[in-house]
Design an enzyme around this catalytic site. Structure first.
Site, PDB file in Angstrom:
ATOM      1  CG  ASN A 203     -12.050  57.009 -59.655  1.00 50.64           C
ATOM      2  OD1 ASN A 203     -12.553  56.040 -59.112  1.00 50.64           O
ATOM      3  ND2 ASN A 203     -12.502  58.228 -59.483  1.00 50.64           N
TER       4      ASN A 203
ATOM      5  CG  HIS B 246     -16.897  52.584 -60.854  1.00 55.41           C
ATOM      6  ND1 HIS B 246     -18.032  52.925 -60.147  1.00 55.41           N
ATOM      7  CD2 HIS B 246     -16.609  53.651 -61.630  1.00 55.41           C
ATOM      8  CE1 HIS B 246     -18.425  54.132 -60.514  1.00 55.41           C
ATOM      9  NE2 HIS B 246     -17.567  54.608 -61.400  1.00 55.41           N
TER      10      HIS B 246
ATOM     11  CG  HIS C 253     -16.033  61.202 -55.464  1.00 51.74           C
ATOM     12  ND1 HIS C 253     -16.877  61.606 -56.462  1.00 51.74           N
ATOM     13  CD2 HIS C 253     -16.331  61.990 -54.394  1.00 51.74           C
ATOM     14  CE1 HIS C 253     -17.651  62.597 -56.029  1.00 51.74           C
ATOM     15  NE2 HIS C 253     -17.345  62.829 -54.768  1.00 51.74           N
TER      16      HIS C 253
ATOM     17  NE  ARG D 116     -20.392  59.880 -56.141  1.00 54.11           N
ATOM     18  CZ  ARG D 116     -21.086  60.906 -56.624  1.00 54.11           C
ATOM     19  NH1 ARG D 116     -22.002  61.501 -55.897  1.00 54.11           N
ATOM     20  NH2 ARG D 116     -20.886  61.320 -57.858  1.00 54.11           N
TER      21      ARG D 116
ATOM     22  NE  ARG E 265     -23.538  57.385 -55.295  1.00 52.36           N
ATOM     23  CZ  ARG E 265     -23.991  58.208 -56.255  1.00 52.36           C
ATOM     24  NH1 ARG E 265     -23.691  57.976 -57.507  1.00 52.36           N
ATOM     25  NH2 ARG E 265     -24.746  59.227 -55.956  1.00 52.36           N
TER      26      ARG E 265
ATOM     27  CD  GLU F 278     -12.607  62.252 -58.220  1.00 53.72           C
ATOM     28  OE1 GLU F 278     -13.828  62.077 -58.093  1.00 53.72           O
ATOM     29  OE2 GLU F 278     -11.987  61.830 -59.183  1.00 53.72           O
TER      30      GLU F 278
ATOM     31  CB  THR G 298     -18.611  64.121 -60.929  1.00 50.54           C
ATOM     32  OG1 THR G 298     -18.154  63.308 -59.847  1.00 50.54           O
ATOM     33  CG2 THR G 298     -18.452  65.575 -60.569  1.00 50.54           C
TER      34      THR G 298
ATOM     35  CD  GLU H 298      -9.675  65.355 -62.673  1.00 48.08           C
ATOM     36  OE1 GLU H 298      -9.100  65.202 -61.573  1.00 48.08           O
ATOM     37  OE2 GLU H 298     -10.441  64.505 -63.166  1.00 48.08           O
TER      38      GLU H 298
ATOM     39  CG  HIS I 137     -16.178  62.603 -65.576  1.00 45.15           C
ATOM     40  ND1 HIS I 137     -17.231  62.140 -66.293  1.00 45.15           N
ATOM     41  CD2 HIS I 137     -16.490  62.427 -64.273  1.00 45.15           C
ATOM     42  CE1 HIS I 137     -18.166  61.715 -65.466  1.00 45.15           C
ATOM     43  NE2 HIS I 137     -17.738  61.872 -64.230  1.00 45.15           N
TER      44      HIS I 137
END
Ligand code: PXP
Length: 237
Positions: free
Chosen positions: A7, A10, A43, A45, A49, A70, A101, A151, A191
């Protein structure tokens, strides 16, 4: 062999901190694949963000492994997914105020809505995974509404404060993975996983893919820092 999905949200978080172009999650995606990742996860969103619509479009073009999007189970997001056509959509719950999440999707409480969403995505030939707590009612509901995969949310395992609590969460993941596998669902997990807590989960043979973000991006910042400093020093001699 087990798959690793990375992922890169970030990388985008860091970019958004200055609102400029660097670091670009697209460049990160290329490096991540060169490093051997089996897939990219982002993801998108509602508040944008970190990952932006442009990132998703470009990732679809350049990712050579697998692109896992996601997203919240919302109509607006479904429209975007149908346009971009990722290789997999993972439905996640989303609240604006959350840092990340916070739990699995409550599929059992909104069966019709999730079923309709999965149908729309399937009509667009997009397989669907749902992010779930290791809870048998939720796993059975996911199977009933037509999910292809789940998941398992490993956050409670990752955040367990002592070994007894970790044991309880580990066992819940074992049970969840076995049930999902028995129902014919592919089992992914993710996660909060990092370099110290992931190994134990490799004992769960039903898990075929780990999706990991924060710990890998955080480590990349640190292991890359010495070289980055040296390169700047070389410029100012
Ligand atoms: N899987 C899902 C469904 C997520 O929402 C996230 C966080 O965006 C991850 C995996 C990656 O979690 P982490 O960044 O803690 O590794």
């Amino acid at each position: 062999m087990r798959r690793l999905g990375i992922n890169v949200d970030h990388v985008a978080t860091l970019r958004q901190a200055r609102g400029g172009h660097e670091p670009d999650p697209i460049a990160a995606a290329v490096l991540v694949e060169l490093g051997g990742a089996d897939g990219l996860v982002v993801h998108l969103r509602e508040d944008r963000r970190h990952i932006q619509d442009r990132d998703l479009t470009l990732l679809k073009e350049i990712v050579q492994t697998k692109l896992n999007l996601e997203m919240a189970a919302e109509e607006k997001m479904a429209k975007i997914a149908l346009k971009v056509k990722p290789d997999l959509v993972t439905l996640v719950p989303e609240r604006r105020q959350e840092l990340t999440t916070e739990g699995g999707l409550a599929v059992a409480q909104q069966r019709e809505r999730i079923k309709a969403m999965i149908r729309v995505l399937h009509d667009g030939h997009i397989p669907v995974s749902v992010f779930l707590d290791p809870d048998s009612a939720q796993i059975k509901a996911a199977h009933k509404v037509g999910a292809d995969a789940i998941e398992l949310h490993t956050g409670r395992y990752a955040n367990a404060k002592h070994s007894d609590a970790e044991q309880v969460e580990f066992e819940a993941l074992v049970q969840g993975a076995q049930l999902a596998h028995k129902l014919g669902l592919e089992v992914n997990a993710g996660h909060g996983l990092h370099y110290h807590n992931v190994k134990r989960l490799t004992q769960i043979s039903e898990i075929v893919e780990f999706n990991i973000g924060h710990s890998i991006i955080a480590r990349a910042v640190l292991v890359g820092l010495e070289r980055a400093v040296q390169e700047m020093k070389a410029l100012i001699v």
